[in-house]
Scaffold this motif. Sequence first.
Motif, PDB file in Angstrom:
ATOM      1  N   ILE A  24      42.529  38.215  70.869  1.00  0.00           N
ATOM      2  CA  ILE A  24      43.114  38.242  69.306  1.00  0.00           C
ATOM      3  C   ILE A  24      41.603  37.898  68.874  1.00  0.00           C
ATOM      4  O   ILE A  24      40.926  36.964  69.239  1.00  0.00           O
ATOM      5  N   ILE A  81      54.794  38.759  63.173  1.00  0.00           N
ATOM      6  CA  ILE A  81      53.599  38.267  62.798  1.00  0.00           C
ATOM      7  C   ILE A  81      52.678  39.025  61.650  1.00  0.00           C
ATOM      8  O   ILE A  81      52.278  38.141  60.696  1.00  0.00           O
ATOM      9  N   GLY A  82      52.777  40.150  61.761  1.00  0.00           N
ATOM     10  CA  GLY A  82      52.287  41.160  60.439  1.00  0.00           C
ATOM     11  C   GLY A  82      52.350  42.405  60.751  1.00  0.00           C
ATOM     12  O   GLY A  82      53.460  42.923  61.426  1.00  0.00           O
ATOM     13  N   LEU A 104      44.007  42.952  68.103  1.00  0.00           N
ATOM     14  CA  LEU A 104      44.787  42.462  69.232  1.00  0.00           C
ATOM     15  C   LEU A 104      44.226  43.535  70.407  1.00  0.00           C
ATOM     16  O   LEU A 104      44.329  44.634  70.343  1.00  0.00           O
ATOM     17  N   SER A 141      45.999  30.899  64.339  1.00  0.00           N
ATOM     18  CA  SER A 141      47.459  31.058  63.704  1.00  0.00           C
ATOM     19  C   SER A 141      48.184  32.065  64.553  1.00  0.00           C
ATOM     20  O   SER A 141      49.356  31.715  64.816  1.00  0.00           O
ATOM     21  N   VAL A 142      47.357  33.285  64.594  1.00  0.00           N
ATOM     22  CA  VAL A 142      48.143  34.345  65.410  1.00  0.00           C
ATOM     23  C   VAL A 142      48.454  34.082  67.045  1.00  0.00           C
ATOM     24  O   VAL A 142      49.473  34.216  67.508  1.00  0.00           O
ATOM     25  N   VAL A 193      47.794  40.371  58.821  1.00  0.00           N
ATOM     26  CA  VAL A 193      48.566  39.274  58.723  1.00  0.00           C
ATOM     27  C   VAL A 193      48.190  38.951  57.302  1.00  0.00           C
ATOM     28  O   VAL A 193      47.111  39.292  56.352  1.00  0.00           O
TER      29      VAL A 193
END
Lengths: 171, 227
Positions: free
Chosen positions: B210, B147-148, B177, B220-221, B170
């Motif tokens: 998140i 993801i990032g 997180l 999105s994450v 990201v």
Amino acid sequence: MTAGGTDATFEATIRAHAGDLFRYAYWLARNRQQAEDIVQEALLRGWRAFAQLRDRAAVKGWLFSIVRNEFLRLAARDGPAHDNLDAAERDIVDERASPFAMEMRDALMALPASYAEPLALQVLGGFTCAEIAAMLETTEGAVMTRLTRARQALKRLILPAEAKERKGERS
Amino acid sequence: MNCLDYRRILLSGAGETEAMRGHRVECLSCSDLLKEHAAFEGDLRRALDVPVAAGFADRLVEAMPAAGAAEEPRRNRRRFLAAAAAAAGAIGIGLYAWRGRDDPMAMACIQFVMKDEAKSIMMGAMPRAEAERMLADSLPLERIESIGSIRHIAPCPFGEGTAYHVILMVPQDKVTLLVMPDTPMRSRTRATHDGMYASVVPLRKGSVGIVGASAAVVDSVAGAIAA
């Protein structure tokens, strides 16, 4: 035109002044949520009238005036939202400030709006007494008096706490 | 110019004029007053300079109607936030989900970022091998890295247990997180506070909070983790 829809000049204006407009609105409303709404509404009004603004150099004062009018309009409609800071909001500000600045912030909260507003315009906006007088529709002398009294009041409110703090540091 | 005039003008904040300077260099009392006043003005400026929510200017720009369009300006805060989410690519997610009651766990994640994130970073990161082992059953590192880019990972006290604090870059922004292997959740929850957005997503083991500065990035994450 930018992705957001507004033209580049007005977008640059928003980006340049959003922070100061928010802070001014905050010290009028003393409420973060209401301050954000005031600034948004003021900028929408500003966007509609931007083409008619002849002196683009005066845009900052113009936007501050719109924010003030918007605050007055909302206050007349909904009443003031003062003194509803929650603990989390105090913590956000306090993390960034020295102990004396925290005392100062509490003292500012205790100031009447008629004193706090010209102070915010002068310190945050960088406006002269004459410019503030025009915005507040009063005289330059009256603004100077209010600014002087505002600082005197703040000093009266802060100095006992500051003296106590410094005494504590020495002992 | 006398001391009284000097003091009166200084307190008005109008700045020191040439006449005032002429008086001050001759007057020890007013010279001391100026030094004290400079410190006072510094504290005053810092006190007035309240922090602005992250991404505030971006949201304002996005809330403006299209140039030349006959569209009525969007008047309320809900639409204002919706514009931010839509502009960031959160099509179909909408703001409705963010308007409900704030979930306490998601709100605790926001509070962590506001109050304890810096402290957690200062405490230092944990070895990668240990992080891989600890998160293997809940949210494996490879999944996070898809993801990032991970900038920091460390255990931290959270609620009544331990969470794993991850700072993830990201493409759009930074997100935090909080992987909570011992905190199961039935369904996804959300909260928003002071310009920050948080969502807690159930994992195979536990859950992950998140936190980001925009609803779109958090959604999105969350979507990528849940996928």
